[in-house]
Design an enzyme around this catalytic site. Structure first.
Site, mmCIF file in Angstrom:
data_model
loop_
_atom_site.group_PDB
_atom_site.id
_atom_site.type_symbol
_atom_site.label_atom_id
_atom_site.label_comp_id
_atom_site.label_asym_id
_atom_site.label_seq_id
_atom_site.Cartn_x
_atom_site.Cartn_y
_atom_site.Cartn_z
ATOM 1 N N ASP A 78 37.058 9.733 10.211
ATOM 2 C CA ASP A 78 38.027 10.221 11.187
ATOM 3 C C ASP A 78 38.516 11.627 10.849
ATOM 4 O O ASP A 78 38.822 12.416 11.743
ATOM 5 C CB ASP A 78 39.220 9.264 11.272
ATOM 6 C CG ASP A 78 38.916 8.074 12.165
ATOM 7 O OD1 ASP A 78 37.730 7.747 12.326
ATOM 8 O OD2 ASP A 78 39.861 7.467 12.692
ATOM 9 N N CYS A 119 36.609 2.855 5.177
ATOM 10 C CA CYS A 119 37.427 3.755 5.985
ATOM 11 C C CYS A 119 37.673 3.238 7.400
ATOM 12 O O CYS A 119 36.852 2.549 7.982
ATOM 13 C CB CYS A 119 36.789 5.143 6.033
ATOM 14 S SG CYS A 119 36.831 5.961 4.419
ATOM 15 N N ASP A 120 38.824 3.607 7.902
ATOM 16 C CA ASP A 120 39.285 3.508 9.285
ATOM 17 C C ASP A 120 38.715 2.339 10.083
ATOM 18 O O ASP A 120 39.080 1.212 9.871
ATOM 19 C CB ASP A 120 39.054 4.857 9.979
ATOM 20 C CG ASP A 120 39.932 5.930 9.346
ATOM 21 O OD1 ASP A 120 41.132 5.906 9.587
ATOM 22 O OD2 ASP A 120 39.410 6.742 8.572
ATOM 23 N N LYS A 121 37.775 2.609 11.013
ATOM 24 C CA LYS A 121 37.324 1.557 11.947
ATOM 25 C C LYS A 121 36.368 0.569 11.299
ATOM 26 O O LYS A 121 36.144 -0.518 11.823
ATOM 27 C CB LYS A 121 36.634 2.174 13.169
ATOM 28 C CG LYS A 121 37.404 3.296 13.817
ATOM 29 C CD LYS A 121 38.839 2.905 14.114
ATOM 30 C CE LYS A 121 39.727 4.119 14.317
ATOM 31 N NZ LYS A 121 39.910 4.963 13.143
ATOM 32 N N CYS A 188 41.150 8.126 1.820
ATOM 33 C CA CYS A 188 42.201 9.128 1.587
ATOM 34 C C CYS A 188 43.473 8.502 1.032
ATOM 35 O O CYS A 188 43.894 7.421 1.455
ATOM 36 C CB CYS A 188 42.470 9.904 2.860
ATOM 37 S SG CYS A 188 41.051 10.882 3.407
ATOM 38 N N SER A 467 46.750 9.260 13.501
ATOM 39 C CA SER A 467 46.271 8.941 12.162
ATOM 40 C C SER A 467 47.364 8.218 11.395
ATOM 41 O O SER A 467 48.554 8.419 11.639
ATOM 42 C CB SER A 467 45.893 10.235 11.440
ATOM 43 O OG SER A 467 45.804 10.035 10.052
#
Length: 554
Positions: A78, A119-121, A188, A467
């Site tokens: 992202d 990460c993310d999704k 992150c 975010s």
């Protein structure tokens, strides 16, 4: 065993021949076959090291008597996709990843899965697939990135752009910051979306204790991966499956931890999508109900100075759960992939807080209410989401003139061009799941607002999303979205918007007769979507209020 569908019997000789071609022996074919789902790639910093995690998982599977078989899935970064057209593909990738795992694990009937995201999704997608397939499964992430020098992280760089724009730092200083703020592999370093979902995977019970917080670069993370490989074999023996673990008690635990940790607002999009795969309903009202009774115990970046490595040092997710348990807020009887209940795990770990500045006591929390609030009103009759733990006190109640933009790019240009004044309320619309399409994550506008020194005086309202690194009065997921004719499509430049986060209210101060007149005249801006993926997504996706999942009555 499911795998016998392709390994046993005279008529499966051709199948075994193909498995022999992989180098498998008859002994390996006779063991449980474990799909190892690896999202490693050379694009995402959180995934660059996942091959090493996968090797540790496979070692654990073999030690416990199974045969691991690895296959890949895609993953979008992202951060790299931010603030350009690439971000339209991030949320759609969640559905594609879940579908691809279903395809692989159904076409090749594995007996179990070990899922390796970071990460993310990718994290919610793998949880969705696990619950959809409902075969023994465990998730082990790649772990969080360490913070940079002086507690810097990716958000420091995003906000550094605005600081450089207004002359607070030089371009040379920004260049030095960008070289050191993200020091290596891992998701992150703050409580952004990836780490939020990895921590909540642990809370839900589908990942081992430590999954959300053990740093990516440590040997402890490798040992966790080996243990996950061994644990999945016990799940096979016991036929303990995801839907045995993810019950209403797990739902309550997940939302409670979400509020205590101050997780990303994206969890309000992902948790309903995950639990829907287990046929469990999770609407926005549940988040608000739980938030009102759950104290906010952590101030992790971007809400505060601490990072996930600090949370781990302070005792990790078990310590937060143990602290909440003191107030009776945890369902101790919920089952987990350890084979034990949450309560048994906490007792065995002797879970306790080791740093009460990182994890506050329930008696002296950072705030009496949880990190996320759900706002409603004529501007968002189906709800909108704000990370209230990251909002400055002076912005909790605010009225101001609307500054209206039909795209993220137009808003960013105005922010960095100095055309936004203190007191303004920025409205970014036509960025929702259907209207975007893709519901872009907008860290750049919020970071630029803060970088331009407006974080304590300017709010942002959007039908898009933010975010986990966003801080400030950033209100997203406005539903219905503009493309569906929501009130946000009717806002005009200069209209007054009244925000009251403690009262959970967001109102457009325009009378109903005028709104009816505008609604009758409404013409949506033309948007050409050339991508077949995005066109299909736009047709199938539901509202952000329901998790942005695909319609069931396709």
């Amino acid at each position: 065993m499911r795998s016998k569908k392709m390994t046993e019997g005279l008529e499966k000789a051709p199948h075994r021949s193909l498995l022999h071609a992989l180098g498998l022996t008859r002994e390996e074919m006779s063991r449980p076959l474990v799909g190892v789902v690896n999202s490693a790639n050379e694009v995402v910093p959180g995934h660059i090291h996942l091959d090493r995690i996968a090797e540790a998982v496979k070692a654990g599977v073999r030690m416990a008597g199974g045969t691991p078989m690895e296959f890949p899935v895609i993953g979008v970064c992202d951060g790299l996709a931010m603030n350009h057209e690439g971000m339209r593909y991030s949320l759609p990738s969640r559905e594609i990843i879940a579908d691809s795992i279903e395809i692989m694990a159904s076409a090749h009937p594995f007996d179990a899965l070990v899922l390796i995201p970071n990460c993310d999704k990718i994290v919610p997608a793998m949880l969705m697939a696990a619950l959809r397939l409902n075969i023994p499964a465990i998730l082990v992430s790649g772990g969080p990135m360490m913070a940079g020098p002086d507690g810097t992280d990716l958000i420091s760089v995003f906000e550094g752009v605005g600081r450089a724009k207004r002359g607070e730092i030089t371009e040379e200083e920004l260049s030095r910051l960008e070289e050191c703020a993200c020091p290596g592999c891992g998701s992150c370093a703050g409580m952004f979306t990836a780490n939020s979902m990895n921590c909540l995977s642990e809370t839900i019970g589908l990942a081992l204790p430590g999954n959300g917080t053990i740093p990516a670069v440590t040997a402890e993370r490798i040992r966790l991966a080996k243990t996950a490989g061994m644990r999945v074999m016990d799940l096979v023996k016991r036929n303990l499956r995801p839907r045995d673990i993810v019950t209403e008690m797990a739902v309550a635990n997940a939302v409670t931890l979400d509020m205590a940790l101050g997780c990303s607002t994206n969890t309000v999009l992902h948790l309903p999508a995950v639990f829907a795969e287990a046929e469990l309903d999770l609407d926005l009202s549940i988040f608000d109900e739980v938030s009102r009774r759950t104290p906010n115990l952590c101030k992790l970046s971007p809400a505060g100075p601490h990072h996930v490595e600090d949370l781990h040092r302070a005792g990790g997710i078990p310590a937060v759960m143990a602290e909440l348990d003191r107030k009776g807020l945890i369902n101790r009887d919920a089952m987990t992939v350890t084979g034990h209940t949450v309560g048994e795990n906490l007792d065995e770990l002797k879970a306790a807080v080791r740093d009460h500045e990182v994890i506050r006591s329930v008696d002296e929390p950072y705030a009496a209410q949880g990190g996320i609030a759900i706002l409603r009103g004529n501007l968002a009759p189906e709800g909108a989401v704000v990370k209230q733990s990251a909002v400055a006190p002076e912005m909790m109640k605010r009225s101001g003139p609307a500054r209206v933009f039909d795209s993220e790019e137009a808003a960013n240009e105005a922010i960095l061009g100095g055309r936004i004044a203190a007191g303004d309320i920025i409205v970014i619309r036509y960025e929702g799941p259907r209207g975007g399409p893709g519901m872009r994550e907008m860290l750049s506008p919020t970071a630029n607002i803060n970088g331009m020194g407006l974080g304590h005086s300017v709010a942002l309202v959007t039908d898009g999303r933010f975010s986990g690194g966003t801080r400030g009065a950033a209100i997203g997921h406005v539903s219905p979205e503009a493309a569906d004719g929501g009130t946000i499509a009717l806002v005009r430049e200069g209209d007054t918007i009244a925000l009251d986060i403690p009262a959970r209210s967001m109102e457009l101060l325009v009378d109903e007769a005028e709104l009816d007149r505008r609604r009758a005249e409404l013409r949506h801006p033309e948007k050409t979507v050339t991508s077949p993926v995005l066109r299909r997504y736009s047709r199938l996706v539901t509202s952000a209020a329901s998790g942005g999942v695909y319609r069931k009555n396709i």
